[in-house]
Design an enzyme around this catalytic site. Structure first.
Site, mmCIF file in Angstrom:
data_model
loop_
_atom_site.group_PDB
_atom_site.id
_atom_site.type_symbol
_atom_site.label_atom_id
_atom_site.label_comp_id
_atom_site.label_asym_id
_atom_site.label_seq_id
_atom_site.Cartn_x
_atom_site.Cartn_y
_atom_site.Cartn_z
ATOM 1 N N GLU A 198 -1.927 -4.930 0.738
ATOM 2 C CA GLU A 198 -2.345 -6.064 -0.096
ATOM 3 C C GLU A 198 -3.498 -5.671 -1.026
ATOM 4 O O GLU A 198 -3.582 -6.156 -2.146
ATOM 5 C CB GLU A 198 -2.730 -7.259 0.774
ATOM 6 C CG GLU A 198 -3.881 -7.012 1.710
ATOM 7 C CD GLU A 198 -4.203 -8.218 2.620
ATOM 8 O OE1 GLU A 198 -3.785 -9.331 2.323
ATOM 9 O OE2 GLU A 198 -4.890 -8.000 3.625
ATOM 10 N N HIS A 255 -1.789 -11.079 11.242
ATOM 11 C CA HIS A 255 -2.748 -10.541 10.266
ATOM 12 C C HIS A 255 -4.133 -11.076 10.600
ATOM 13 O O HIS A 255 -4.267 -12.123 11.226
ATOM 14 C CB HIS A 255 -2.332 -10.914 8.848
ATOM 15 C CG HIS A 255 -1.314 -9.960 8.301
ATOM 16 N ND1 HIS A 255 -1.415 -9.386 7.061
ATOM 17 C CD2 HIS A 255 -0.194 -9.452 8.874
ATOM 18 C CE1 HIS A 255 -0.383 -8.580 6.877
ATOM 19 N NE2 HIS A 255 0.373 -8.601 7.961
ATOM 20 N N GLU A 256 -5.145 -10.323 10.175
ATOM 21 C CA GLU A 256 -6.544 -10.627 10.539
ATOM 22 C C GLU A 256 -6.617 -10.903 12.047
ATOM 23 O O GLU A 256 -7.142 -11.927 12.494
ATOM 24 C CB GLU A 256 -7.090 -11.827 9.737
ATOM 25 C CG GLU A 256 -7.134 -11.598 8.243
ATOM 26 C CD GLU A 256 -5.776 -11.845 7.576
ATOM 27 O OE1 GLU A 256 -5.075 -12.773 8.011
ATOM 28 O OE2 GLU A 256 -5.419 -11.098 6.659
ATOM 29 N N HIS A 260 5.749 -18.183 8.539
ATOM 30 C CA HIS A 260 4.389 -17.773 8.209
ATOM 31 C C HIS A 260 3.418 -18.861 8.610
ATOM 32 O O HIS A 260 3.561 -20.014 8.217
ATOM 33 C CB HIS A 260 4.272 -17.478 6.700
ATOM 34 C CG HIS A 260 2.919 -16.961 6.333
ATOM 35 N ND1 HIS A 260 2.161 -17.482 5.308
ATOM 36 C CD2 HIS A 260 2.177 -15.961 6.871
ATOM 37 C CE1 HIS A 260 1.016 -16.812 5.222
ATOM 38 N NE2 HIS A 260 0.998 -15.889 6.162
ATOM 39 N N HIS A 261 2.445 -18.489 9.424
ATOM 40 C CA HIS A 261 1.399 -19.411 9.850
ATOM 41 C C HIS A 261 0.051 -18.886 9.378
ATOM 42 O O HIS A 261 -0.639 -18.194 10.130
ATOM 43 C CB HIS A 261 1.368 -19.535 11.379
ATOM 44 C CG HIS A 261 2.568 -20.202 11.969
ATOM 45 N ND1 HIS A 261 2.810 -20.245 13.327
ATOM 46 C CD2 HIS A 261 3.601 -20.876 11.388
ATOM 47 C CE1 HIS A 261 3.939 -20.912 13.558
ATOM 48 N NE2 HIS A 261 4.444 -21.291 12.393
ATOM 49 N N GLU A 262 -0.310 -19.170 8.155
ATOM 50 C CA GLU A 262 -1.690 -18.875 7.735
ATOM 51 C C GLU A 262 -2.540 -20.002 8.299
ATOM 52 O O GLU A 262 -2.265 -21.179 8.057
ATOM 53 C CB GLU A 262 -1.799 -18.822 6.208
ATOM 54 C CG GLU A 262 -3.224 -18.671 5.687
ATOM 55 C CD GLU A 262 -3.942 -17.451 6.254
ATOM 56 O OE1 GLU A 262 -3.539 -16.330 5.953
ATOM 57 O OE2 GLU A 262 -4.929 -17.638 7.018
ATOM 58 N N GLU A 310 -1.882 -6.527 11.685
ATOM 59 C CA GLU A 310 -2.548 -5.892 10.555
ATOM 60 C C GLU A 310 -3.850 -5.328 11.140
ATOM 61 O O GLU A 310 -3.813 -4.409 11.939
ATOM 62 C CB GLU A 310 -2.770 -6.936 9.456
ATOM 63 C CG GLU A 310 -3.285 -6.361 8.158
ATOM 64 C CD GLU A 310 -3.875 -7.454 7.298
ATOM 65 O OE1 GLU A 310 -4.596 -8.314 7.829
ATOM 66 O OE2 GLU A 310 -3.633 -7.447 6.082
ATOM 67 N N ASN A 344 -24.214 2.784 12.792
ATOM 68 C CA ASN A 344 -24.914 1.543 13.126
ATOM 69 C C ASN A 344 -23.982 0.703 14.015
ATOM 70 O O ASN A 344 -23.828 0.983 15.192
ATOM 71 C CB ASN A 344 -25.307 0.828 11.827
ATOM 72 C CG ASN A 344 -26.142 -0.396 12.090
ATOM 73 O OD1 ASN A 344 -26.646 -0.585 13.183
ATOM 74 N ND2 ASN A 344 -26.258 -1.253 11.095
ATOM 75 N N GLU A 363 -10.817 -4.893 7.462
ATOM 76 C CA GLU A 363 -10.181 -4.464 6.222
ATOM 77 C C GLU A 363 -11.138 -3.646 5.355
ATOM 78 O O GLU A 363 -11.620 -4.105 4.309
ATOM 79 C CB GLU A 363 -9.596 -5.681 5.512
ATOM 80 C CG GLU A 363 -8.510 -6.339 6.370
ATOM 81 C CD GLU A 363 -7.965 -7.640 5.814
ATOM 82 O OE1 GLU A 363 -8.409 -8.062 4.738
ATOM 83 O OE2 GLU A 363 -7.103 -8.237 6.472
HETATM 84 C C1 NOJ Z 1 -3.895 -12.224 4.294
HETATM 85 C C2 NOJ Z 1 -2.730 -11.467 4.798
HETATM 86 O O1 NOJ Z 1 -3.102 -10.159 5.166
HETATM 87 C C3 NOJ Z 1 -1.683 -11.448 3.705
HETATM 88 O O2 NOJ Z 1 -0.600 -10.647 4.103
HETATM 89 C C4 NOJ Z 1 -1.262 -12.866 3.429
HETATM 90 O O3 NOJ Z 1 -0.340 -12.859 2.379
HETATM 91 C C5 NOJ Z 1 -2.466 -13.701 3.024
HETATM 92 N N1 NOJ Z 1 -3.503 -13.582 3.981
HETATM 93 C C6 NOJ Z 1 -2.109 -15.178 2.891
HETATM 94 O O4 NOJ Z 1 -1.795 -15.706 4.146
HETATM 95 CA CA CA Z 2 -5.272 -9.162 5.529
#
Ligand code: NOJ
Ligand code: CA
Length: 664
Positions: free
Chosen positions: A475, A450-451, A378-380, A469, A188, A176
């Site tokens: 964001e 994401h990530e 959503h799975h954070e 992502e 580098n 990011e």
């Molecule tokens: C980072 C993600 O890129 C974003 O879209 C999300 O809302 C937050 N993490 C929370 O999970």
């Molecule tokens: Ca992100």
């Protein structure tokens, strides 16, 4: 005395017989001979390759090889046991994508190498007319079974010290970052895809990454870059744990005369295996909105409390809006247990089957289904892959039981290492990511990660791996913003890896709740639906910012699955114009954006079929629009257009134009 004399005679003989035989280099041409690769062994048996494009050298002598555990060096001492060439030419159909039919046409050269100690290693090259892929194979062999890769020494010794668009590797925010342009000799440690500008446009990346770490590129102070595999963990410097037979990911060098050629270069997909999931009619591209932006602009929270956004009433509002406007999905973040603690410090307690009490998942799933919409789960994970792995099956069963056909995953961690010191892009994470794709496939779930691990074209093999992502996305426009040229760099860099969940669509550019002005204009946000490819394309803003807005019509109409894609013009970091034909229709959509500079973008509509007339709706910045003073001012024009039409659009800085072309 006699014995000593004998020894003197014998030693040179033994050394001589250990020397690899000097062998002539082998050349491989692409089908139309535009791209050539040469493979050779130096007199000490060191493998190398070179490559050229349309008669100009692109890669000079670049060495290949490995350092393994037990002091096994596979860098020299090789001889060529045998080699073979084959050709391949087919056209295959993507179940969904930016291009329905893809030609896969290459010549392949396999080199079977053996070291003086008897280790076997194959190098396989594929020469396409628009690039080169190569990989190593460790065949089953007596001397190598389970082994450790301490280093892969693949080189990319570029013939010219071109300008490169790069983001740094091993940094806290993963991929990011905004891109910087520098000479290759100034680099580098950088992530791939690495895009190089010059007489030839070059992109270095990898394809089909399985059971192995991601590749980073390391500069050497010259135009030579070397492969730097991400280590297993901060305490374990081993790069990869491997078992024979094993094939590494493909190292890829994509080539083009124009920057835009790289965008319509499908070599990375071609280097992946065909679909392994069979009938994937359940993988359906579409558009979605979400309980998301409101958290970023401080109107809601992920965690419980008075502003908890994922509550039944609020989510119903989003479902109603989605149903009225043709969105397939409603993403809901902050719905599950685990958001109330310090999750970013590695102490994650996310539970993927336990909704918060104010979120009635049963009722909402039914409410959504009745309206022809589904909730996007959503799975954070907080990058706690152990916690996620332990719940994978129940988590994906839960999604499927509630009609959630897509899940957005997330791996935000504090710094670039995961809990247990694992690297975000190392082998453990790559393997975890594959388990997630397979869990998704088992329960017919599409994944938007994401990530993530960077995209290496796995969507061909696992078409439920729809989007990622893995770059600085929208964001950040709620958190300090990005440079105005960022979105004009992304299609030529990150975009080359695959679909990108950038989440365009800001209409409330001047954000009331934060007083912040997002670095964009509404017209440019619409054009991003074309400039940045994603099969699940979000409209990120609040329903109230869209409700009744005339520019919403473009988002309602724009397709997310394409028959074909054309890059009409573009310069990295300056501007891009893209036209795409909606799959299954004769309608086209066009988007053009510029960076901070105003410019005239000429669109020649000669991509339309001759003789046909199209009703064009042109969504643009109003004549009095400007950034940052008046970014929301818009105008919508109607016009008939044919393949003979050419229009000069005067774009303001941060501006854009989006056009829908409906066949009459
Ligand atoms: C980072 C993600 O890129 C974003 O879209 C999300 O809302 C937050 N993490 C929370 O999970
Ligand atoms: Ca992100």
């Amino acid at each position: 005395m006699k014995g000593i004399v004998r020894l003197f005679i014998l030693v040179p003989l033994i050394i001589w017989s250990c020397q690899p035989k000097s062998q002539p280099a082998v050349t491989l041409d692409s089908p139309s001979k535009k791209v050539n690769v040469t493979f050779g062994l130096t007199p000490s048996g060191q493998p190398y390759y070179t490559s050229s494009f349309e008669g100009s050298s692109v890669v000079d002598t670049s060495y290949l090889g490995f350092e393994l555990d037990d002091e096994v060096s596979l860098k020299s001492g090789f001889s060529l046991e045998s080699s073979s060439q084959t050709s391949f030419n087919e056209t295959w159909e993507q179940p969904w994508g930016e291009q329905r039919l893809i030609r896969n046409n290459y010549n392949e050269l396999t080199l079977n190498l053996k070291t003086t100690e008897g280790y076997l290693l194959n190098v396989v090259f594929r020469a396409f007319d628009d690039g080169v892929g190569f990989r190593y194979e460790f065949p089953e062999q007596e001397k190598l079974d389970e082994f450790q890769v301490l280093d892969e020494v693949t080189e990319f010794n570029l013939s010219n010290d071109q300008s490169a668009w790069w983001i740094p590797a091993y940094e806290g925010n993963r991929y990011e970052y905004e891109f910087t342009k520098s000479k290759v000799s100034d680099l580098n440690l950088v992530h791939t895809p690495l895009t190089l500008e010059g007489e030839t446009f070059v992109a270095i990346h990898e394809a089909a990454l399985y059971d192995y770490p991601s590749m980073v590129l390391k500069g050497t102070g010259s135009s030579k870059l070397v492969c730097d595999l991400v280590p297993y963990s901060t305490t374990d410097p081993v790069k990869a744990y491997v078992q024979t037979p094993f094939a590494t990911p493909w190292r890829t060098i994509q080539l083009g005369k124009q920057a835009g050629d790289l965008i319509t270069n499908y070599m990375i997909l071609n280097l992946n295996e065909p679909n392994k999931l069979g009938d994937v009619s359940w993988v359906q591209p579409g558009k979605y909105i979400g309980v998301w932006w409101e958290m970023f602009i401080n109107l809601g929270t992920w965690h419980q409390g008075p502003k908890h956004a994922a509550n039944t009433k609020n989510v119903k509002k989003y479902i109603d809006f989605a149903a009225e406007n043709g969105f397939k999905g409603v993403l809901v973040e902050g719905w599950n247990e685990g958001w109330d603690g310090p999750w970013m410090n590695g102490g994650t307690k996310f539970d993927f089957t336990k909704p918060y009490p104010d979120y009635d998942v049963e009722e909402l799933s039914k409410y959504a289904a009745d309206k022809g919409v589904y909730i996007i789960g959503h799975h954070e994970t907080g990058a706690d892959i152990e916690n996620y792995d332990s719940q994978l099956d129940s988590a994906y069963k839960f999604l499927s039981d509630h009609g959630m056909k897509t899940v957005k995953t997330g791996y935000v961690e504090n710094g670039d290492t995961l809990p247990n010191g694992l690297y975000h892009h190392g082998q453990a994470f790559v393997e975890h990511f594959q388990r997630v794709i397979e869990a998704g496939a088992k329960y017919k779930t599409m994944i938007v990660a994401h990530e993530p691990i960077h995209d290496t074209g796995k969507r061909r093999t696992y078409p439920n791996m729809v989007s990622r992502e893995g770059a600085k996305g929208q964001e950040y426009n709620a958190m300090g913003g990005t440079a105005l040229n960022h979105v004009t760099v992304l299609p030529f860099t990150r975009g080359l890896a695959g679909p990108f969940d950038y989440t365009p669509g800001v209409f409330g550019v001047k954000v009331k709740s934060t007083g912040y002005t997002v670095p964009t204009t509404i017209a440019r946000e619409l054009a991003l639906y074309l400039a940045i490819y994603a099969p699940m394309q979000m409209a990120n803003d609040l329903p109230e910012n869209y409700e009744g807005h005339p520019m919403l019509q473009f988002i309602r109409n724009v397709a997310t699955d394409w028959e074909t894609t054309r890059v009409l013009s573009g310069e990295i970091g300056k501007h891009i114009a893209v036209a795409r034909q909606a799959r299954g229709t004769e309608n086209w959509f066009v988007g053009a954006i510029t960076n901070e500079d105003s410019r005239t973008t000429t669109i020649n509509f000669d991509f339309l079929p001759e003789g046909a007339t199209y009703q064009a709706t042109i969504y643009r910045n109003a004549d009095d629009a400007s950034y940052p003073a008046n970014p929301e001012a818009f105008a919508i024009d109607q016009q008939e257009i044919t393949s003979e039409t050419v229009i000069d659009f005067d774009l303001i800085g941060a501006g854009g134009v989006a056009i829908s072309l409906m066949k009459k």
